[in-house]
Design a protein around this motif. Structure first.
Motif, PDB file in Angstrom:
ATOM      1  N   VAL A 105     -27.323  -0.839 -54.867  1.00 47.75           N
ATOM      2  CA  VAL A 105     -27.439  -2.376 -54.261  1.00 47.75           C
ATOM      3  C   VAL A 105     -26.388  -2.312 -53.324  1.00 47.75           C
ATOM      4  N   ASP A 106     -26.631  -3.059 -52.216  1.00 42.73           N
ATOM      5  CA  ASP A 106     -25.726  -3.283 -51.259  1.00 42.73           C
ATOM      6  C   ASP A 106     -24.978  -4.700 -51.290  1.00 42.73           C
ATOM      7  N   ASP A 107     -24.062  -4.891 -52.172  1.00 43.22           N
ATOM      8  CA  ASP A 107     -23.495  -6.031 -52.398  1.00 43.22           C
ATOM      9  C   ASP A 107     -22.036  -6.426 -52.444  1.00 43.22           C
ATOM     10  N   TRP A 108     -21.345  -5.223 -51.430  1.00 42.48           N
ATOM     11  CA  TRP A 108     -20.094  -5.307 -51.289  1.00 42.48           C
ATOM     12  C   TRP A 108     -19.687  -6.522 -50.251  1.00 42.48           C
ATOM     13  N   ASP A 109     -18.849  -7.438 -50.652  1.00 41.39           N
ATOM     14  CA  ASP A 109     -18.688  -8.559 -49.774  1.00 41.39           C
ATOM     15  C   ASP A 109     -17.329  -8.793 -49.514  1.00 41.39           C
ATOM     16  N   GLY A 110     -16.513  -7.511 -49.261  1.00 39.92           N
ATOM     17  CA  GLY A 110     -15.161  -7.448 -48.672  1.00 39.92           C
ATOM     18  C   GLY A 110     -14.904  -8.108 -47.251  1.00 39.92           C
ATOM     19  N   ILE A 111     -13.866  -8.570 -47.114  1.00 43.82           N
ATOM     20  CA  ILE A 111     -13.380  -9.215 -45.871  1.00 43.82           C
ATOM     21  C   ILE A 111     -13.426  -7.896 -44.937  1.00 43.82           C
ATOM     22  N   GLY A 112     -12.905  -6.840 -45.500  1.00 49.09           N
ATOM     23  CA  GLY A 112     -12.848  -5.825 -44.273  1.00 49.09           C
ATOM     24  C   GLY A 112     -13.901  -4.388 -45.091  1.00 49.09           C
ATOM     25  N   ALA A 120      -7.527  -2.823 -42.429  1.00 49.11           N
ATOM     26  CA  ALA A 120      -6.166  -2.128 -43.156  1.00 49.11           C
ATOM     27  C   ALA A 120      -5.797  -2.978 -44.180  1.00 49.11           C
ATOM     28  N   ARG A 121      -5.976  -4.371 -44.431  1.00 41.48           N
ATOM     29  CA  ARG A 121      -5.754  -4.935 -45.457  1.00 41.48           C
ATOM     30  C   ARG A 121      -6.489  -4.620 -46.857  1.00 41.48           C
ATOM     31  N   THR A 122      -7.876  -4.208 -46.583  1.00 38.57           N
ATOM     32  CA  THR A 122      -8.833  -4.065 -47.703  1.00 38.57           C
ATOM     33  C   THR A 122      -8.346  -2.543 -47.821  1.00 38.57           C
ATOM     34  N   LEU A 123      -8.171  -1.652 -47.087  1.00 38.66           N
ATOM     35  CA  LEU A 123      -7.917  -0.156 -47.449  1.00 38.66           C
ATOM     36  C   LEU A 123      -6.445  -0.293 -48.503  1.00 38.66           C
ATOM     37  N   SER A 124      -5.520  -1.044 -47.850  1.00 36.58           N
ATOM     38  CA  SER A 124      -4.195  -1.207 -48.505  1.00 36.58           C
ATOM     39  C   SER A 124      -4.220  -1.660 -49.980  1.00 36.58           C
ATOM     40  N   SER A 125      -5.291  -2.377 -50.070  1.00 39.34           N
ATOM     41  CA  SER A 125      -5.441  -3.051 -51.392  1.00 39.34           C
ATOM     42  C   SER A 125      -6.139  -2.016 -52.594  1.00 39.34           C
ATOM     43  N   HIS A 126      -6.469  -0.844 -51.939  1.00 38.07           N
ATOM     44  CA  HIS A 126      -6.647   0.405 -52.951  1.00 38.07           C
ATOM     45  C   HIS A 126      -5.429   0.753 -53.651  1.00 38.07           C
ATOM     46  N   ASN A 127      -5.435   0.780 -54.772  1.00 39.10           N
ATOM     47  CA  ASN A 127      -4.229   1.091 -55.645  1.00 39.10           C
ATOM     48  C   ASN A 127      -2.996   0.738 -54.842  1.00 39.10           C
ATOM     49  N   PRO A 128      -2.546  -0.309 -55.207  1.00 35.75           N
ATOM     50  CA  PRO A 128      -1.359  -1.044 -54.278  1.00 35.75           C
ATOM     51  C   PRO A 128      -0.208  -0.255 -54.207  1.00 35.75           C
ATOM     52  N   ASP A 153      -9.794  -9.139 -35.118  1.00 40.48           N
ATOM     53  CA  ASP A 153      -9.374  -9.110 -36.427  1.00 40.48           C
ATOM     54  C   ASP A 153      -9.722  -8.086 -37.376  1.00 40.48           C
ATOM     55  N   ARG A 154     -10.909  -7.243 -37.142  1.00 40.43           N
ATOM     56  CA  ARG A 154     -11.204  -6.309 -37.791  1.00 40.43           C
ATOM     57  C   ARG A 154     -10.250  -5.248 -38.378  1.00 40.43           C
ATOM     58  N   HIS A 155      -9.258  -5.038 -37.491  1.00 40.02           N
ATOM     59  CA  HIS A 155      -8.455  -4.033 -37.639  1.00 40.02           C
ATOM     60  C   HIS A 155      -7.416  -4.607 -38.814  1.00 40.02           C
ATOM     61  N   TRP A 156      -7.046  -5.762 -38.804  1.00 40.59           N
ATOM     62  CA  TRP A 156      -6.079  -6.305 -39.868  1.00 40.59           C
ATOM     63  C   TRP A 156      -6.926  -6.471 -41.121  1.00 40.59           C
ATOM     64  N   ARG A 157      -8.274  -6.781 -41.160  1.00 36.43           N
ATOM     65  CA  ARG A 157      -9.289  -7.107 -42.272  1.00 36.43           C
ATOM     66  C   ARG A 157      -9.299  -5.645 -42.871  1.00 36.43           C
ATOM     67  N   ASP A 206     -19.438  -3.799 -37.343  1.00 41.30           N
ATOM     68  CA  ASP A 206     -18.456  -4.639 -38.181  1.00 41.30           C
ATOM     69  C   ASP A 206     -19.067  -6.180 -38.121  1.00 41.30           C
ATOM     70  N   GLN A 207     -19.198  -6.370 -36.848  1.00 39.54           N
ATOM     71  CA  GLN A 207     -19.393  -7.871 -36.540  1.00 39.54           C
ATOM     72  C   GLN A 207     -20.794  -8.371 -37.207  1.00 39.54           C
ATOM     73  N   GLU A 208     -21.798  -7.711 -36.955  1.00 39.08           N
ATOM     74  CA  GLU A 208     -23.180  -7.852 -37.382  1.00 39.08           C
ATOM     75  C   GLU A 208     -23.650  -7.199 -38.569  1.00 39.08           C
ATOM     76  N   ARG A 209     -22.603  -6.659 -39.460  1.00 40.76           N
ATOM     77  CA  ARG A 209     -22.901  -6.044 -40.772  1.00 40.76           C
ATOM     78  C   ARG A 209     -23.911  -4.914 -40.359  1.00 40.76           C
ATOM     79  N   ILE A 210     -24.121  -4.116 -39.687  1.00 36.69           N
ATOM     80  CA  ILE A 210     -24.903  -3.090 -39.281  1.00 36.69           C
ATOM     81  C   ILE A 210     -24.599  -1.870 -39.876  1.00 36.69           C
ATOM     82  N   HIS A 211     -25.424  -1.492 -40.972  1.00 38.74           N
ATOM     83  CA  HIS A 211     -25.138   0.054 -41.621  1.00 38.74           C
ATOM     84  C   HIS A 211     -25.091   1.247 -40.661  1.00 38.74           C
ATOM     85  N   PRO A 212     -24.216   1.945 -40.780  1.00 38.15           N
ATOM     86  CA  PRO A 212     -24.062   3.413 -39.688  1.00 38.15           C
ATOM     87  C   PRO A 212     -24.962   4.369 -40.108  1.00 38.15           C
TER      88      PRO A 212
END
Length: 408
Positions: free
Chosen positions: A197-204, A376-384, A370-374, A37-43
């Motif tokens: 394209v790897d262009d997702w720039d979300g906070i989480g 959770a906030r991103t997932l919660s934003s899916h279809n509020p 803080d990744r947990h909040w980020r 998460d921190q270094e944006r390493i794709h799994p």
């Protein structure tokens, strides 16, 4: 891994929920989740491991080489995988939705190719969302166009938020054919003209592969096209419910991860707060209360998502038995909507409470809590959840059924 071999497929049987092999996989995935998460390493390596474990074949029948898992198994898996790494869990959302819509109980002759791919560990992604397509008032034509080309077709268009597609070997694309006919197209992601394209720039959810997918004059064979009117798998009432509860289950997994990290943080602290009620943090009643609240949130969240999974299992059993689905499917959608309203709130509350356990030192970037909040906030934003709550209220007061398509 000590796995039995499936006679139907010649592959090792998929790892089962609760097995020692799967528990070891979860531990391995969790070990580097924060760094990814921190270094944006794709799994990619993690997805490859899960492919070898044939996790994506959990729902397929054992006689076909699958795991004969229930939807409760799938959603429980999403919780545990979400605890280990929310990004990895989210990658499989569209995969399991595809399996449910197009493979379970289907007699389509094309099914064998897709089934064999799943049995061999392939991941199926989705390219559906278009930012310039009207969403309100029901579905309208997709701008992504499928046009005839000899004995096949050509596909052109752009899709956004293609979660998981960066890691997928196969792709389900929604498009419009001549005569405004909506279609589903299932093609390999290696097909010439497909650009991921790897262009997702979300906070989480930073490495879920939720980027743009472009289709540049992609060749599509006739057998890869499914017209909605001929095979309405995509548009059956409430077929999106599994996709919705899967995301909610990942949020439930986040609460488990918060509990894990909160406990480790509390046990590791040598300093306590000014005017604390105890000399040691592990004896401080206020901090223990916070841990207890997070543990209770994790317990409740998992129970409600599994209740929604049980409701979906009833729908699946009825579908395979040729029984009526409308009321059962609506009940499952209603349960999933209620679960989202509850779990989203619990996930954000717990992720926030984690910092009450550790104080300012817990907010260091090195810890990356803080990744947990980020996430959770991103997932919660899916279809509020607000839309879910409004629809639930309408049903409770006026008996108005939830929308049968879209995000329910």
């Amino acid at each position: 891994m000590n796995q039995t071999v499936s006679a139907a497929s010649g592959n090792p049987a998929p790892v089962r929920p609760g097995s020692p092999e799967l528990e070891k996989l979860f531990e391995l995935i969790a070990a580097d989740a924060s760094r990814r998460d921190q270094e944006r390493i794709h799994p990619h390596d993690v997805v490859e491991l899960l492919g070898r474990a044939r996790l994506g074949a959990l729902r397929l029948p054992a006689e076909e080489g699958g795991g004969s898992g229930t939807l409760r198994d799938v959603i429980g898996l999403a919780v545990r995988l979400g605890e280990a790494d929310t990004n990895v869990a989210h990658i499989y959302r569209n995969h399991f939705t595809f399996v449910e819509r197009f493979l379970i109980g289907s007699d389509d002759p094309r099914r064998k190719v897709w089934r064999d791919a799943v049995l061999n560990g392939a991941v199926f992604g989705l390219a559906s969302t278009e930012l310039d397509r009207k969403q309100t008032g029901g579905a309208s034509d997709f701008n992504t166009a499928l046009v005839e080309d000899g004995d096949g077709y050509r596909l052109n268009g752009t899709k956004y938020y293609s979660t998981g597609t960066l890691y997928a070997e196969w792709l389900l694309v929604r498009a419009t054919a001549a005569g405004s006919r909506p279609v589903s197209i299932v093609i390999p992601t290696s097909r010439e003209g497909i650009e991921r394209v790897d262009d997702w720039d979300g906070i989480g959810q930073r490495v879920t592969g939720t980027g743009t997918t472009n289709f540049h004059n992609v060749r599509v064979e006739a057998g890869e096209v499914i017209f909605d009117k001929e095979n309405p798998s995509f548009l059956l009432p409430y077929t999106s419910t599994i996709a919705q509860i899967f995301v909610t289950a990942v949020n439930a997994g986040i609460i488990r991860a918060v509990l894990r990290d909160a406990k480790a943080l509390l046990k590791s602290r040598s300093r306590t707060f000014y005017f604390a009620a105890a000399d040691r943090t592990v004896d401080d009643p206020l901090l223990l209360q916070t841990i207890g609240r997070i543990a209770s949130d994790a317990f409740a969240a998992e129970l409600v998502v599994l209740a929604a999974a049980d409701a979906l299992d009833k729908v699946a059993q009825a579908r395979l038995g040729g029984l009526g689905l409308d009321d059962l499917a609506h009940e499952a959608a209603l349960t999933a909507a209620k679960a989202k309203v509850i779990v989203d709130e619990l996930a954000l509350r717990s992720a926030n409470a984690l910092f009450d356990v550790g104080g300012a030192s817990a907010a260091t970037r090195r810890k990356n809590l803080d990744r947990h909040w980020r996430n959770a906030r991103t997932l919660s934003s899916h279809n509020p959840a607000s839309y879910k709550a409004q629809a639930i209220g309408g049903y409770e007061i006026a008996g108005t059924r939830l929308p049968s398509l879209g995000f329910f």
